[in-house]
Motif scaffolding. Structure first.
Motif, short mmCIF file in Angstrom:
data_model
loop_
_atom_site.label_atom_id
_atom_site.label_comp_id
_atom_site.label_asym_id
_atom_site.label_seq_id
_atom_site.Cartn_x
_atom_site.Cartn_y
_atom_site.Cartn_z
N HIS A 192 -11.27 3.41 4.39
CA HIS A 192 -11.34 2.34 3.39
C HIS A 192 -12.79 2.10 2.95
O HIS A 192 -13.70 2.13 3.79
N THR A 197 -6.22 6.87 7.19
CA THR A 197 -6.87 6.35 5.99
C THR A 197 -8.34 6.07 6.28
O THR A 197 -8.75 5.88 7.43
N LEU A 223 0.85 -1.20 0.00
CA LEU A 223 0.00 0.00 0.00
C LEU A 223 0.88 1.24 0.00
O LEU A 223 0.56 2.24 -0.65
N ARG A 224 2.01 1.18 0.68
CA ARG A 224 2.86 2.38 0.79
C ARG A 224 3.43 2.78 -0.57
O ARG A 224 3.60 3.97 -0.84
N VAL A 231 -4.12 -5.94 6.13
CA VAL A 231 -3.49 -5.14 7.19
C VAL A 231 -3.17 -6.11 8.32
O VAL A 231 -3.94 -6.25 9.26
N LYS A 260 0.50 2.80 9.93
CA LYS A 260 0.21 1.40 9.66
C LYS A 260 0.03 1.17 8.15
O LYS A 260 0.40 0.11 7.62
N ALA A 261 -0.54 2.17 7.49
CA ALA A 261 -0.69 2.07 6.04
C ALA A 261 0.67 2.01 5.35
O ALA A 261 0.81 1.43 4.28
N THR A 269 1.80 -4.12 4.86
CA THR A 269 0.40 -3.80 4.55
C THR A 269 0.24 -3.78 3.03
O THR A 269 0.89 -2.99 2.34
N VAL A 278 -1.82 6.60 9.39
CA VAL A 278 -1.07 6.43 8.15
C VAL A 278 0.20 5.59 8.37
O VAL A 278 0.66 4.91 7.46
N LEU A 327 -7.57 -5.12 0.82
CA LEU A 327 -6.44 -4.74 1.68
C LEU A 327 -6.06 -5.92 2.57
O LEU A 327 -6.89 -6.78 2.89
N VAL A 386 -9.39 4.07 -1.17
CA VAL A 386 -8.70 4.43 0.08
C VAL A 386 -8.56 5.94 0.05
O VAL A 386 -8.00 6.49 -0.90
#
Lengths: 114, 441
Positions: free
Chosen positions: B216, B214, B198-199, B269, B240-241, B246, B238, B267, B284
């Motif tokens: 979702h 974020t 995701l990053r 996570v 964790k995103a 992730t 963010v 996603l 997102v």
């Protein structure tokens, strides 16, 4: 379909397992009689199954106060039409009477206890 | 004889309703079991109870809080749908299926053993999965709309074993009961997910300084059919995103994601409540303040900061959002309710353990009600955020009734507790030591 499955279970493990399609699983055919008989049975059935099946009701054990709170929560969080007055009283009373607090989770038993 | 029969029958009924009261009524005991009462209870459970001296009052009945997946009648209701093994049915609408612990015996969870936790209705199956579009927008420099095909070709593809666990896993342990699906420990899977980080996608969009959280969104309609609200729409800080584990996943175990588990893109996570791992991902959005979607705020996926009285009413205003899930273990080699041949003196146990963003330092098992513990061997995780398999042997001194207690300790030294901690209205974070009943002979 669920009832058919339950029946197959009752017959024992020797039978081939009945497989359920996704549509059958997510659109279970339920009738008011799946809930315990009593005043409010039909009202509870139709109010609740507008959104979800009865499985989560039948597995729940709450006090009257908690059931009442849950009605508010479902309205606020999940967009349920507000339940008020006599209808609310009838539904909450039925739920607390038939699905009141218990010490164990429903269906739990010692597997070796006869 | 007639009297004994009636006693057993009423015991079963009483215990099903209220084991503590049954304990007092049927066995007339307070404290440890002795003499005739012990013999009677042994008869009721179908065997001798070798470690009875260590059983305090109320200990045995606690076992009744766990359904026996191995049992036909009296156990949980099972269901088998296309593409899944026989699972524990938590509810049909929304469809919620739990994996029995013994189904989780593979190091990498196969598709047919991945649990199902839907919040809404199932969306239509995408006719052309590669053309499925999703959007990154909000507090970004360049909003992006990407197809799955573009996602796959434009960003580095990674494959990782990742734990995905429902935030309410273990909920059935709480007493008083809390609202929601009454999960055992089976709302967990550890499949090999393939996707892009995701990053990487967020960096391509350019997250602004103001993009701190974020939100979702997925394609599944609300359960009621209402179009003005989402079935579930959660978000995270963010940081964790931006975690390297992730993912935006488009494949699992080397093939397409099953529709019921979020195809064509979702996603992943890992280590945080599974509701963040949005299925059927459509969008997102980056936000300055925490997301306010369905499943955010109040008592949803939130835990008391200051412990509250179990069973009390609370609107969750002072609660904090759940982050990393607590340490938990499963026993996959023996079902609760397993009966073994007379003379069996060793049990080779195995299972899995995990601890959210952390790892598992140790797993111990006990067959004497926690009096002594045997350390199990714990494998290293395949990668960060993968669960860890464990195995080991315990000795049984005689035939009779035993319970296998199993307990993991995380890398921070925190053990699974003896009772579920921090009761909360929606029943999150219950990770108490689990117990599987075994009868030898």
């Amino acid at each position: 379909m669920l009832r058919t499955l339950a029946f197959l279970f009752a017959l024992g493990g020797g039978l081939a397992f009945a497989q359920t399609s996704l549509d059958q699983a997510t659109q279970p055919v339920e009738e008011p009689s799946i809930l315990p008989a009593g005043e409010g049975q039909e009202e509870v059935f139709y109010a609740c199954t507008a959104c979800h099946s009865t499985a989560i009701i039948r597995r729940s054990r709450f006090s009257e106060a908690r059931w009442d709170e849950l009605m508010t929560w479902m309205t606020e969080v999940h967009g349920m039409a507000p339940l008020e007055g006599e209808e609310r009283r009838l539904i909450v009373t039925y739920l607390a009477q038939h699905f009141g607090p218990a010490q164990t989770r429903p269906g739990a038993r010692n597997p070796f206890l006869n | 004889m007639k009297k004994a029969f009636r006693t057993e029958r009423s015991a079963a009924e009483l215990y099903a309703d209220d084991p503590e009261r049954a304990d007092a009524l049927v066995w007339n005991r307070r404290g440890a079991l002795k003499g005739a009462a012990l013999a009677a209870m042994g008869t009721a459970v179908g065997g001798a109870i070798p470690f009875s001296a260590q059983m305090p009052g109320g200990t045995l009945p606690a076992l009744f809080t766990r359904p026996a997946a191995a049992q036909g009648s009296g156990g949980p209701q099972m269901m088998r749908i296309d593409g899944k093994v026989e699972m524990i049915l938590q509810g049909e609408r929304p469809l919620v299926l739990e994996a029995p612990e013994t189904a989780l015996d593979d190091a990498v969870t196969p598709n047919d053993k991945i649990f199902v936790r839907n919040n809404g209705q199932l969306p239509e199956v995408a006719a052309n999965p590669d053309a499925w579009r999703f959007t990154i927008d909000g507090e970004v420099n360049t909003p992006l709309t990407l197809t799955v095909a573009e996602l796959r070709s434009r960003f580095e593809n990674v494959t990782l074993q990742l734990q995905m666990e429902c935030g309410g896993n273990g909920r059935a342990q709480f007493q008083p009961q809390t609202r929601g699906n009454q999960w055992g420990n089976g709302a967990i899977c550890n499949a090999a997910w393939t996707g892009v980080r995701l990053r990487d996608v967020l960096r391509a969009a350019g997250v602004k300084e103001t993009g701190r959280y974020t939100g979702h969104f997925g394609a599944d309609p609300h359960l009621s059919g209402a179009t003005d609200r989402a079935a579930i729409s959660r978000g995270m800080p963010v940081a964790k995103a931006m975690d390297e584990d992730t993912l935006i996943a488009f494949a699992v175990n080397g093939g397409p994601i099953p529709h019921i588990n979020g195809a064509p893109v979702r996603l992943l996570v890992p280590g945080w409540p599974g509701s963040l791992s949005q299925k059927w991902l459509t969008r997102v959005t980056l936000l300055t303040e925490p997301h306010r979607g369905q499943g955010m705020g109040g008592t949803s996926y939130r835990m008391p900061v200051r412990p509250i009285v179990p069973g009390s009413s609370n609107d969750g205003a002072d609660f904090a959002d759940m982050t990393s899930m607590p340490v938990r273990s499963i026993l996959s080699s023996h079902a609760h309710g397993t009966r073994l041949a007379a003379g069996t003196r060793n049990l080779d146990l195995r299972g899995a353990a995990w601890a959210g963003d952390h790892s598992v330092r140790a797993v111990h098992a006990s067959v004497d009600f926690g009096q002594t513990w045997t350390e199990m061997r714990v494998a290293a995780p395949a990668n960060r955020h993968a669960w860890q398999r464990w195995e080991g042997r315990v000795a049984l001194p005689s035939d009779g009734y035993y319970e296998v207690w199993y307990r993991a300790t995380d890398s921070e030294g925190r053990m699974q507790p003896h009772a579920p901690a921090n009761w909360n209205p929606q029943g999150y974070g219950a990770n108490a030591i689990s117990r599987a009943a075994i009868l030898v002979g």
